[in-house]
Each structure stands twice: as C-alpha cells, then as structure tokens.
Design an enzyme around this catalytic site. Structure first.
Site, mmCIF file in Angstrom:
data_model
loop_
_atom_site.group_PDB
_atom_site.id
_atom_site.type_symbol
_atom_site.label_atom_id
_atom_site.label_comp_id
_atom_site.label_asym_id
_atom_site.label_seq_id
_atom_site.Cartn_x
_atom_site.Cartn_y
_atom_site.Cartn_z
ATOM 1 N N ASP A 204 0.897 -1.273 0.141
ATOM 2 C CA ASP A 204 0.009 -0.057 0.093
ATOM 3 C C ASP A 204 0.876 1.119 0.151
ATOM 4 O O ASP A 204 0.412 2.245 -0.189
ATOM 5 C CB ASP A 204 -0.976 0.004 1.343
ATOM 6 C CG ASP A 204 -1.995 1.108 1.086
ATOM 7 O OD1 ASP A 204 -2.509 1.229 -0.018
ATOM 8 O OD2 ASP A 204 -2.380 1.650 2.293
ATOM 9 N N SER A 228 -7.220 5.463 -0.036
ATOM 10 C CA SER A 228 -7.310 4.209 -0.779
ATOM 11 C C SER A 228 -8.819 3.577 -0.686
ATOM 12 O O SER A 228 -9.127 3.830 0.468
ATOM 13 C CB SER A 228 -6.441 3.021 -0.136
ATOM 14 O OG SER A 228 -4.869 3.369 -0.129
ATOM 15 N N GLN A 278 -5.157 -1.170 -7.375
ATOM 16 C CA GLN A 278 -5.680 -0.559 -6.407
ATOM 17 C C GLN A 278 -6.415 0.766 -7.200
ATOM 18 O O GLN A 278 -6.224 1.365 -7.927
ATOM 19 C CB GLN A 278 -4.821 0.110 -5.073
ATOM 20 C CG GLN A 278 -5.286 0.981 -4.257
ATOM 21 C CD GLN A 278 -4.408 1.516 -3.230
ATOM 22 O OE1 GLN A 278 -3.872 2.486 -3.218
ATOM 23 N NE2 GLN A 278 -4.289 0.630 -2.197
#
Length: 287
Positions: A204, A228, A278
């Site tokens: 991430d 996110s 993502q």
C-alpha cells in the site's frame, strides 16, 4: 534485534481472543488514521491463522471507514470454504462497533502445471545505486524534500528506494510508470505466510503516487486528500520480503475523483512474485 523488526512483527502479531476472533494494535505514530497496509497485513494474518497447509494466492479488499490508531482493531474471520484445492476466508475489521475494512483471502494448495509464463522486469538501476550515499552525490540532493530523505532512515518497518527521484521536484512522467525498491528493514523469520503478510503491508506504500506522477505532483502535496478505496493482490511465486523487491507501478486511468493504479513486484533476478491493483480517491482540498 532492531527497532524496525520489533515494530513490524508486533504490528503483525495479533492476539487471539476466540476461535475466529483476533485483536491487533497500531504503532504509535503521528498519523491521524491507520495506515491501509497495516489493516491489510493484520487481516491477512488473521485469515492465515485459520488455514493449515495452504498459502494465500489472492486477496480482494475494501477500505470502508478510516481506522483510529488510538484503539485496537478487532478482526472477525469467517470460514467460507475448505475445498480439496482452495480455502476461502472473509475477514472484517471492526472499531467502535463498525466495520472499517473487509477482505476476502483465497488459499491454494500448491500443484504442478503445464502453464508458466510472466512479464519481463523493467530495466532500472539496482537498489545498490540508490543508497543514501549514492543519492547524495546527485546535484538535486540538496533540494530534496525532507520526506524523501526519510525514505533512507533505518528505523522504518519498510525500506523504500524510489528510482525516479525527479518526480519529487515537479518532473512529469507522461505514462505514470514509476519504480520503487522495497524490503522489510530487518530480517524476518523463515515463515512464507509471514513474508506474504509483510509484502501485503508494504504494497500500500506509494501506489497512488503513480497517479500523481503524470502531473508532476506527489501524495505529499498539501492540496491533495488521497485515500485508498480498494486493494487487490495476487501472489505468484515464492519470495522473501526482507530481500529487495522491485515495485513497478503505473496508472492507466483517473476520472471522477478516482484513480486506478497497478503494480508488479519482481525479485532482482527478474522473477515476478506478485501483482497489485488499487483504486483510490484523489481529490483536491476545497479552498
């Protein structure tokens, strides 16, 4: 044992409260919300502790609410399937009685196959050429923002060595393709599942930067409000998260306040070990 290793292992070491119930804590930082990779990694640990003899091959998750770093996170595991080849777990992260995060993790028993191919690793400088000493030789180093200098500090759970340093000085990368070398800051035990959870934690970091790179901006821009929204990851081949891995990232699309990013993670010998996707919220603050 170094502080960084203690921090990462303590982050991923959950307390078991019941058969399918676990509790995780956040490190003491100045962050106002829980780092998304932390919740992914902890939820994966919870799922792994309910499966024997199989390793994760994919995960799909959604960030629902910002996590509060001041209180523990409860992880509730649902055992959805234990088949001949695959096992499936759903994990819900809970704070203040509300679901803040949800993940599906699929596990697979290793098997032989007639099909085996992969994309080629991009040709970029090795991490040894991107040390603090090497970067300091570049004329731009004196003007380098403080947050980039912190990438080279040794007390972080994850070491990051960005390849395209010019983008932190306003350089636009038209195709949004950027590269970062990553690894845990200290050695991890020989547990393949733990290395997968550690890489999920690290995955991430910086991913939404691929969107900003097209515009010569970064997520550290105070005008931005990045977050996110969801995260998916596929594990392809064995690796160690405490050895250097190249995180190659790009962004094929951004629109309506959202941007899509993709990542491919390679060992230095060119082996593709994982893929990531993502979507994130990329809004500017309203003045």
């Amino acid at each position: 044992m170094s502080k960084s290793l203690i921090d990462l292992i303590s982050i991923l070491d959950l307390e078991q409260l019941e058969v399918n119930l676990f509790r995780g804590n956040s490190p003491k930082t100045s962050w106002q919300r829980v780092f998304g990779g932390q919740v992914i990694g902890q939820a994966m640990v919870a799922a792994c502790r309910t499966v024997e003899g199989r390793l994760p091959h994919s995960l799909h998750c959604y960030f629902i609410l910002p996590g509060d770093p001041q209180i523990p996170i409860i992880y509730q595991v649902e055992r959805l399937r234990d088949g001949r080849s695959y096992s499936t777990r759903r994990v819900t992260a809970i704070q203040h009685g509300n679901a803040i995060f949800s993940i599906m993790v699929s596990f697979h028993a290793d098997e032989e196959t007639a099909f085996d191919h992969q994309d080629r690793m991009p040709d970029v400088p090795p991490p040894e050429k991107l040390t603090a000493e090497e970067v300091a030789k570049q004329p731009m180093f004196r003007e380098m923002p403080e947050f980039i200098r912190r990438y080279y500090e040794s007390d972080r759970p994850i070491e990051l060595r960005p390849v395209e340093l010019g983008r932190y000085f306003g350089q636009k990368i038209d195709d949004g393709r950027i590269h970062v070398w990553i690894r845990t800051a200290a050695k991890l035990p020989d547990d393949p599942a733990l290395h997968m959870c550690a890489l999920a934690y690290a995955s991430d970091f910086s991913l939404l930067d691929a969107i900003m790179a097209r515009y010569g901006r970064t997520l550290f821009d105070k005008r931005m409000m990045p977050a996110s929204l969801d995260h998916a990851m596929w594990f392809h081949r064995p690796f160690r998260a405490d050895e250097w891995l190249l995180y190659a990232q790009d962004s094929p699309s951004a629109q309506s306040g959202r941007g899509l990013t993709r990542g491919s993670i390679f060992k230095p010998d060119g082996t593709l070990v994982a893929s990531v996707a993502q979507e994130g919220s990329v809004r500017e603050r309203k003045s």
